[in-house]
Design an enzyme around this catalytic site. Structure first.
Site, mmCIF file in Angstrom:
data_model
loop_
_atom_site.group_PDB
_atom_site.id
_atom_site.type_symbol
_atom_site.label_atom_id
_atom_site.label_comp_id
_atom_site.label_asym_id
_atom_site.label_seq_id
_atom_site.Cartn_x
_atom_site.Cartn_y
_atom_site.Cartn_z
ATOM 1 C CB THR A 147 -0.640 2.746 1.575
ATOM 2 O OG1 THR A 147 -0.121 2.460 0.271
ATOM 3 C CG2 THR A 147 -1.326 1.469 2.058
ATOM 4 C CD GLU B 257 0.886 -0.767 -3.405
ATOM 5 O OE1 GLU B 257 0.681 -1.972 -3.591
ATOM 6 O OE2 GLU B 257 1.246 -0.002 -4.326
ATOM 7 C CE1 TYR C 214 2.814 -1.648 3.545
ATOM 8 C CE2 TYR C 214 1.448 -1.171 1.630
ATOM 9 C CZ TYR C 214 2.183 -0.741 2.718
ATOM 10 O OH TYR C 214 2.284 0.610 2.986
ATOM 11 C CE LYS D 164 0.670 0.163 6.095
ATOM 12 N NZ LYS D 164 0.998 1.248 7.023
HETATM 13 P P1 NDP Z 1 9.932 2.642 6.393
HETATM 14 O O1 NDP Z 1 10.001 1.221 5.970
HETATM 15 O O2 NDP Z 1 11.046 3.561 6.060
HETATM 16 O O3 NDP Z 1 9.720 2.707 7.973
HETATM 17 C C1 NDP Z 1 8.906 1.795 8.653
HETATM 18 C C2 NDP Z 1 9.345 1.765 10.104
HETATM 19 O O4 NDP Z 1 8.527 0.806 10.800
HETATM 20 C C3 NDP Z 1 10.795 1.349 10.325
HETATM 21 O O5 NDP Z 1 11.388 2.255 11.198
HETATM 22 C C4 NDP Z 1 10.681 -0.014 10.978
HETATM 23 O O6 NDP Z 1 11.681 -0.271 11.922
HETATM 24 C C5 NDP Z 1 9.355 0.105 11.694
HETATM 25 N N1 NDP Z 1 8.789 -1.205 11.996
HETATM 26 C C6 NDP Z 1 8.658 -2.251 11.154
HETATM 27 N N2 NDP Z 1 8.092 -3.279 11.810
HETATM 28 C C7 NDP Z 1 7.882 -2.878 13.080
HETATM 29 C C8 NDP Z 1 7.353 -3.497 14.236
HETATM 30 N N3 NDP Z 1 6.939 -4.761 14.212
HETATM 31 N N4 NDP Z 1 7.287 -2.784 15.377
HETATM 32 C C9 NDP Z 1 7.733 -1.519 15.421
HETATM 33 N N5 NDP Z 1 8.275 -0.877 14.364
HETATM 34 C C10 NDP Z 1 8.336 -1.557 13.210
HETATM 35 O O7 NDP Z 1 8.542 3.214 5.849
HETATM 36 P P2 NDP Z 1 8.167 4.708 5.428
HETATM 37 O O8 NDP Z 1 8.749 5.650 6.392
HETATM 38 O O9 NDP Z 1 8.384 4.854 3.976
HETATM 39 O O10 NDP Z 1 6.576 4.659 5.618
HETATM 40 C C11 NDP Z 1 5.966 4.989 6.858
HETATM 41 C C12 NDP Z 1 4.573 4.381 6.893
HETATM 42 O O11 NDP Z 1 3.787 4.905 5.840
HETATM 43 C C13 NDP Z 1 4.531 2.872 6.719
HETATM 44 O O12 NDP Z 1 3.473 2.407 7.533
HETATM 45 C C14 NDP Z 1 4.191 2.662 5.257
HETATM 46 O O13 NDP Z 1 3.508 1.444 5.086
HETATM 47 C C15 NDP Z 1 3.281 3.853 5.034
HETATM 48 N N6 NDP Z 1 3.270 4.391 3.684
HETATM 49 C C16 NDP Z 1 4.446 4.727 3.070
HETATM 50 C C17 NDP Z 1 4.436 5.321 1.834
HETATM 51 C C18 NDP Z 1 5.704 5.681 1.129
HETATM 52 O O14 NDP Z 1 5.650 5.885 -0.089
HETATM 53 N N7 NDP Z 1 6.819 5.818 1.809
HETATM 54 C C19 NDP Z 1 3.148 5.621 1.150
HETATM 55 C C20 NDP Z 1 1.989 5.258 1.920
HETATM 56 C C21 NDP Z 1 2.057 4.676 3.138
HETATM 57 P P3 NDP Z 1 13.185 -0.645 11.501
HETATM 58 O O15 NDP Z 1 13.853 0.672 11.366
HETATM 59 O O16 NDP Z 1 13.601 -1.456 12.631
HETATM 60 O O17 NDP Z 1 13.087 -1.423 10.227
HETATM 61 P P1 GDR Z 2 5.528 0.276 -3.845
HETATM 62 O O1 GDR Z 2 7.020 0.796 -3.995
HETATM 63 O O2 GDR Z 2 5.401 -1.175 -4.037
HETATM 64 O O3 GDR Z 2 4.689 1.164 -4.705
HETATM 65 O O4 GDR Z 2 5.255 0.557 -2.291
HETATM 66 P P2 GDR Z 2 8.305 0.140 -4.702
HETATM 67 O O5 GDR Z 2 9.269 1.237 -4.860
HETATM 68 O O6 GDR Z 2 8.730 -1.096 -4.016
HETATM 69 O O7 GDR Z 2 7.721 -0.290 -6.131
HETATM 70 C C1 GDR Z 2 7.183 0.644 -7.038
HETATM 71 C C2 GDR Z 2 6.947 -0.044 -8.379
HETATM 72 O O8 GDR Z 2 8.198 -0.331 -8.971
HETATM 73 C C3 GDR Z 2 8.170 -1.657 -9.482
HETATM 74 N N1 GDR Z 2 9.531 -2.196 -9.563
HETATM 75 C C4 GDR Z 2 10.331 -2.477 -8.522
HETATM 76 N N2 GDR Z 2 10.149 -2.306 -7.183
HETATM 77 C C5 GDR Z 2 11.174 -2.664 -6.367
HETATM 78 N N3 GDR Z 2 11.043 -2.474 -5.038
HETATM 79 N N4 GDR Z 2 12.339 -3.207 -6.850
HETATM 80 C C6 GDR Z 2 12.551 -3.393 -8.169
HETATM 81 O O9 GDR Z 2 13.592 -3.895 -8.575
HETATM 82 C C7 GDR Z 2 11.506 -2.998 -9.049
HETATM 83 N N5 GDR Z 2 11.372 -3.011 -10.403
HETATM 84 C C8 GDR Z 2 10.187 -2.513 -10.690
HETATM 85 C C9 GDR Z 2 7.275 -2.402 -8.511
HETATM 86 O O10 GDR Z 2 6.830 -3.631 -9.077
HETATM 87 C C10 GDR Z 2 6.194 -1.368 -8.264
HETATM 88 O O11 GDR Z 2 5.233 -1.439 -9.253
HETATM 89 C C11 GDR Z 2 5.688 1.751 -1.665
HETATM 90 C C12 GDR Z 2 5.931 1.439 -0.186
HETATM 91 O O12 GDR Z 2 6.495 2.556 0.430
HETATM 92 C C13 GDR Z 2 4.631 1.106 0.518
HETATM 93 O O13 GDR Z 2 4.861 0.983 1.914
HETATM 94 C C14 GDR Z 2 3.634 2.233 0.256
HETATM 95 O O14 GDR Z 2 2.398 1.926 0.865
HETATM 96 C C15 GDR Z 2 3.453 2.452 -1.238
HETATM 97 O O15 GDR Z 2 4.712 2.759 -1.801
HETATM 98 C C16 GDR Z 2 2.506 3.604 -1.528
#
Ligand code: NDP
Ligand code: GDR
Length: 367
Positions: free
Chosen positions: A127, A129, A150, A154
């Site tokens: 990520t 992050e 987090y 990672k």
């Molecule tokens: P989501 O939160 O939508 O999905 C994460 C999934 O992981 C969910 O299905 C959740 O299950 C499952 N999970 C959580 N804990 C466990 C566990 N202990 N054992 C097995 N499964 C588990 O995330 P995204 O699809 O957005 O992201 C996918 C991956 O990519 C994540 O690892 C995230 O950190 C990473 N990532 C995401 C980005 C983004 O912008 N979306 C950017 C960069 C990296 P349940 O459905 O039960 O909650």
């Molecule tokens: P992020 O995504 O932390 O980048 O992680 P998120 O959408 O939570 O936050 C993005 C930015 O928005 C600001 N923010 C808020 N965020 C949330 N959730 N709720 C609020 O009310 C709010 N107001 C402002 C946050 O402070 C932050 O700066 C996501 C996840 O998918 C991670 O798993 C992944 O690794 C990174 O993106 C890349």
């Protein structure tokens, strides 16, 4: 027929990746938590596909992972499961480390223990992050300065993936993906919170949306685009790590303005920091029937600030562009429109149900 195991299949990326691999003719195995079995709306449409097999399990349960990998002998493992909410990781730091850091190790060990080093390719969901406080733009050579439990977890997963590639010759890759969103984004992430919040305001289900740091800058892409790259990383001659990003930035405030404009609202921000608000200065009531000029639809709340914040992310995906022929298909305005359209439909249904005094039911299909 190739076989893939996806952890996190029930999440945003997992559901899109499963769809993508099924279309490519893969047999897809998905790891699903027992607690998710009543909440499978992102994959319900796939459950009847004969090439999809769901298995109960958890990234904290190494025995289950080892036995599953032994039985399936997957060609590819996509480790997408994670405690993926950055803000919540401050509240459950140890659990986040257990899942996000050790989860990756457990899967790599499952490959090694089952002697699948030469067969099973491994994708780790790394990520942006990881970059945390490193100045933008960020690429594969940028230092990691993680800013949350987090991201620190990672970072371990990133390095253990590199280490198992070098130590045991496993084809193991890190996709360092910048934020990517979609209509399947969970409702507590900021883009979805905004599109859902605005849709609810449009229909009078909510008066005001409370958010945290509006100055945070992100490089937002579309999840559909990004899962294609996860697959592509596992199809190369040599395993490597890649940044995937659009190379374009928006603040949280910019995203709010885009969403508001798409529903006929012109808004003006005033004050700063915790006192910042957004007021409606012009409204098209054909699009936003419940909103009036003067309504305050955004307020800032302390509750959504993080102890340490990642302020500025901008990806430089030159390596992926050259090696993987990467090009983002979606821009943020289209992405926002797609998310809003879904949320507006849902909000309209809820409003109609409220008027008729009925409830909208959702149904789990995997039990
Ligand atoms: P989501 O939160 O939508 O999905 C994460 C999934 O992981 C969910 O299905 C959740 O299950 C499952 N999970 C959580 N804990 C466990 C566990 N202990 N054992 C097995 N499964 C588990 O995330 P995204 O699809 O957005 O992201 C996918 C991956 O990519 C994540 O690892 C995230 O950190 C990473 N990532 C995401 C980005 C983004 O912008 N979306 C950017 C960069 C990296 P349940 O459905 O039960 O909650
Ligand atoms: P992020 O995504 O932390 O980048 O992680 P998120 O959408 O939570 O936050 C993005 C930015 O928005 C600001 N923010 C808020 N965020 C949330 N959730 N709720 C609020 O009310 C709010 N107001 C402002 C946050 O402070 C932050 O700066 C996501 C996840 O998918 C991670 O798993 C992944 O690794 C990174 O993106 C890349």
């Amino acid at each position: 027929m190739k076989t893939a195991l996806i952890t996190g299949i029930n999440g945003q990326d997992g559901s899109y990746l499963a769809e993508f691999l099924l279309v490519k003719g893969y047999k897809v195995h998905g790891l699903i938590r027992y607690s998710s079995s009543s909440n499978t709306e992102k994959i319900n449409h796939l459950i009847k596909n004969n090439n999809l097999h769901l298995h109960y399990g958890d990234l904290t349960d190494s025995k289950k992972l080892i036995s599953l990998v032994k039985v399936i002998e997957p060609d590819e493992i996509y480790n997408l499961a994670a405690m993926s909410h950055v803000a919540i990781s401050f509240d459950i730091a140890e659990y986040s480390a257990n899942v996000n850091a050790l989860g990756a190790l457990r899967l790599l060990e499952a490959i090694r223990i089952n002697n699948l080093e030469q067969k099973t390719r491994f994708y780790q969901a790394s990520t942006s992050e990881l970059f945390g406080k490193s100045p933008a733009p960020q690429n594969e050579k940028t230092s990691f300065i993680p800013r949350s439990p987090y991201a620190v977890a990672k970072a371990y997963a990133y390095w253990i993936t590199v280490n198992y590639r070098e130590a045991y010759g496993i084809y193991a890759c890190n996709g360092i993906l910048f934020n990517h969103e979609s209509p399947r984004r969970s409702e507590t992430f900021v883009t979805r919170k905004i599109t859902l919040g605005i849709a609810n305001i449009v229909y009078g289900l909510k008066k005001c949306l409370y958010l945290g740091n509006l100055n945070a800058v992100r490089d937002w892409g579309h999840a559909k685009d990004y899962v294609r790259m996860q697959w592509l990383m596992l199809q190369q001659q040599q395993a490597d790590d890649f940044v995937i990003a659009t190379g374009k930035q928006l603040t949280v405030r910019d995203f709010i303005i885009i969403a508001a404009n798409q529903v006929g609202l012109e808004i003006k921000f005033k004050n700063q920091g915790i006192d910042e608000i957004a007021t409606v200065v012009k409204v098209d009531n054909n699009l936003a029937p419940a909103v009036k000029v003067g309504d305050v639809i955004i307020r800032v709340s302390n509750k959504y600030f993080r102890p340490t914040e990642v302020e500025n992310l901008l990806g430089d995906a030159t390596k992926a562009k050259t090696t993987l022929n990467w090009q983002a298909k979606f821009n943020a305005v289209d992405l926002c429109r797609e998310m809003l359209n879904q949320d507006l439909k849902q909000a309209k249904l809820v409003k109609q149900a409220q008027l008729k005094n009925t409830q909208i039911a959702t149904k789990a299909e995997f039990l």
